[in-house]
Enzyme design. Structure first.
Site, short mmCIF file in Angstrom:
data_model
loop_
_atom_site.label_atom_id
_atom_site.label_comp_id
_atom_site.label_asym_id
_atom_site.label_seq_id
_atom_site.Cartn_x
_atom_site.Cartn_y
_atom_site.Cartn_z
N ARG A 61 69.20 63.94 6.92
CA ARG A 61 70.33 64.87 6.76
C ARG A 61 70.61 65.75 7.98
O ARG A 61 71.77 65.90 8.38
CB ARG A 61 70.16 65.73 5.50
CG ARG A 61 70.16 64.89 4.20
CD ARG A 61 70.14 65.76 2.95
NE ARG A 61 71.38 66.45 2.76
CZ ARG A 61 71.58 67.73 2.97
NH1 ARG A 61 70.58 68.51 3.34
NH2 ARG A 61 72.76 68.26 2.80
N CYS B 63 61.87 57.54 18.96
CA CYS B 63 62.36 57.43 20.32
C CYS B 63 63.87 57.55 20.30
O CYS B 63 64.59 56.56 20.39
CB CYS B 63 61.92 56.12 20.94
SG CYS B 63 60.21 56.22 21.42
N GLU B 64 64.32 58.78 20.14
CA GLU B 64 65.75 59.04 19.94
C GLU B 64 65.94 60.54 20.10
O GLU B 64 65.28 61.32 19.40
CB GLU B 64 66.11 58.57 18.53
CG GLU B 64 67.51 58.74 18.13
CD GLU B 64 68.35 57.47 18.20
OE1 GLU B 64 67.81 56.36 18.12
OE2 GLU B 64 69.57 57.63 18.33
N HIS C 202 85.55 62.87 -8.85
CA HIS C 202 84.38 63.41 -8.13
C HIS C 202 84.89 63.93 -6.80
O HIS C 202 85.13 63.17 -5.87
CB HIS C 202 83.34 62.31 -7.93
CG HIS C 202 82.24 62.71 -6.98
ND1 HIS C 202 81.32 63.66 -7.30
CD2 HIS C 202 81.93 62.28 -5.73
CE1 HIS C 202 80.48 63.80 -6.27
NE2 HIS C 202 80.83 62.99 -5.31
N GLU D 131 78.33 64.73 -13.56
CA GLU D 131 77.64 63.64 -12.87
C GLU D 131 76.95 64.12 -11.58
O GLU D 131 77.25 63.64 -10.49
CB GLU D 131 78.68 62.58 -12.53
CG GLU D 131 78.18 61.23 -12.19
CD GLU D 131 79.36 60.29 -12.00
OE1 GLU D 131 79.56 59.47 -12.89
OE2 GLU D 131 80.07 60.43 -11.00
N PRO D 132 76.04 65.06 -11.72
CA PRO D 132 75.41 65.61 -10.51
C PRO D 132 74.31 64.71 -9.95
O PRO D 132 73.63 64.02 -10.71
CB PRO D 132 74.80 66.92 -11.03
CG PRO D 132 74.50 66.65 -12.47
CD PRO D 132 75.51 65.64 -12.94
C1 LIG Z 1 77.42 60.73 -4.94
C2 LIG Z 1 78.12 60.81 -6.21
C3 LIG Z 1 77.81 61.81 -7.13
C4 LIG Z 1 76.80 62.89 -6.87
O1 LIG Z 1 77.16 63.72 -5.83
P1 LIG Z 1 76.29 65.04 -5.59
O2 LIG Z 1 77.01 65.72 -4.49
O3 LIG Z 1 74.93 64.60 -5.19
O4 LIG Z 1 76.27 65.79 -6.86
C5 LIG Z 1 78.45 61.80 -8.33
N1 LIG Z 1 79.36 60.85 -8.63
C6 LIG Z 1 79.68 59.88 -7.77
C7 LIG Z 1 80.69 58.87 -8.15
C8 LIG Z 1 79.08 59.83 -6.54
O5 LIG Z 1 79.41 58.86 -5.68
#
Ligand SMILES: *Cc1c(COP(=O)(O)O)cnc(C)c1O
Length: 423
Positions: free
Chosen positions: A307, A340-341, A191, A268-269
């Site tokens: 974010r 408050c920041e 990843h 794995e999105p």
């Molecule tokens: C956070 C994470 C993702 C997803 O990341 P995105 O940038 O949201 O697609 C996939 N795999 C693993 C192991 C992660 O920690």
């Protein structure tokens, strides 16, 4: 699908924003189910779509993912609990839940043992540890190929300064650890975060092919990880998911040829499946001039959406007139929240530099809509300043369903105690 025309929108997923705001109160998150379905559809070429639920882990969204044939990744015992409650099964094929981490905390170790979870390990020590939790555990190794990609130092996922994954040169050592621990290492995972930079992605695929050779016939599954970007700004390109798949599929085929067996390809999105489906709707409660600057003060802060404050991330912003009047004239404004920041500003860049945004002239009571808030939005909310978590609403076919009610103060305070001698 950008179903919101920036700066001026009054409907979301076919429903009136003003109506939604009146019924649910502000701030709230609203998800458009159709957008999630579309994004899932775009990745259907992969054998398995494994949703990284940490992006947005509401049970209602997890149930939707399951209905769409998506399985999940869990990074904590709490996320395992969510996945189980949403109906995912650890023992399905492919597994409905895979636990991914760089360490086991006590809760996670117990969850892995109790539910016999497949584990995606990011540190060599975990191989020995999982062997003790339950012998024969299926294990995937998360490899750090030695380089990374991410939109900030805080999100970079590879290279020698990343905490994630097993350093590529230690792979053989880890296979030995696996044999000693009696676990079944049958997969590889990277990843890295692809960006839209396919040259970089090709490098990642090359690393995967090299690593796969060491596993030989034991290799059953490879995972491309997540990190697929979305266009937060209108001018940003959309990732070509077909080209992204093709690169990985080519690597997979090469791996299959080397190993002489079929290999499953997972993706794995997190962000990609949910980010664009969601808006954060806030109300303007005050408008003030600070010397030459105009501030729109809204009722959501970085407790709701962190974010911009944390990464300097950009979110599109639109104004919705509460009374339905046409919005024409624009001005440069700063958008800030109630905390408050001083960092509680939605219009800021990395490093905390406050900037302005050109938005329609608004009035108190109008709504301000932050776009693309579905990933790392509600999921990263906090109770800072003792503010309640905002509700989450799922919108489909012109119907809105509350999938998380607004939190109560009892919820926030229930575990706090005043010592007897201070009562
Ligand atoms: C956070 C994470 C993702 C997803 O990341 P995105 O940038 O949201 O697609 C996939 N795999 C693993 C192991 C992660 O920690």
């Amino acid at each position: 699908m950008q179903n919101l025309s920036e700066n001026n929108m009054d409907r979301f997923a076919g429903m009136s924003i003003v109506d939604l705001a009146r019924r649910h109160g502000t701030p709230f998150f609203a998800y458009d189910r159709a957008v999630i379905e579309k994004r899932v559809g775009e990745l259907k070429q992969f054998d398995v779509i494994r949703y990284a639920q940490k992006a947005s882990s509401n049970l209602g969204l997890l149930a939707l993912m399951r209905k769409l044939g998506v399985v999940v990744d869990a990074v904590s015992a709490g996320e395992v609990e969510r996945a189980l409650r949403a109906g995912f099964r650890p023992d399905s094929n492919p597994p409905g839940i895979v636990f991914t981490a760089d360490l086991f905390d006590a809760d996670a170790a117990e969850a892995v043992r109790a539910h016999r979870l497949e584990v995606n390990v990011g540190s060599p020590d975990m191989i020995t540890q999982v062997g003790k939790l339950y012998p024969g555990a299926p294990v995937i190794l998360r490899i750090n190929p030695g380089f990374g990609h991410g939109h900030s130092r805080k999100t970079n996922t590879g290279g020698e300064w990343s905490k994630h994954g097993i350093w590529h040169s230690q792979l053989e050592e880890c296979l030995k650890l696996g044999r000693e621990a009696g676990v079944k290492i049958h997969g590889l995972h990277m990843h890295i975060g692809s960006g839209t930079d396919f040259e970089h992605l090709a490098q990642v695929c090359g690393s995967m092919v090299r690593a796969a050779k060491l596993l030989g016939k034991d290799l059953e599954v490879i995972s491309a990880g997540g990190g697929l970007p979305i266009p937060y700004r209108k001018e940003q390109p959309r990732i070509d998911t077909a080209a992204y798949f093709d690169l990985w599929d080519k690597a997979r085929k090469e791996i299959e040829a080397n190993a002489g067996r079929a290999v499953r390809l997972e993706v794995e999105p997190g962000r990609y499946l949910v980010a664009e489906s969601c808006v954060l709707v806030t109300q303007i409660r005050s408008i003030k001039k600070v010397d030459g600057n105009v501030f729109y003060m809204v009722d959501a802060g970085f407790d709701t959406l962190v974010r911009p404050a944390m990464y300097g991330s950009y979110h599109g912003i639109s104004v919705v007139a509460a009374d339905g009047r046409a919005l024409a004239e624009e001005q440069d404004v700063v958008v800030a929240g109630p905390l408050c920041e001083s960092g509680d500003v939605f219009t800021q860049e990395e490093g905390g530099v406050v900037v302005t945004r050109r938005l329609p002239v608004a009035r108190i009571g109008d709504y301000l809509v932050l776009h693309d808030a579905g990933a790392y939005g509600a999921a990263m909310s906090s109770n800072y300043n003792t503010r309640r978590l905002a509700p989450e609403i799922l919108v489909a076919d012109g119907r809105d369903t509350v999938i998380r009610a607004r939190q109560t103060y009892d919820h926030i305070l229930q575990f706090e105690r005043i010592p007897d001698d201070l009562k």
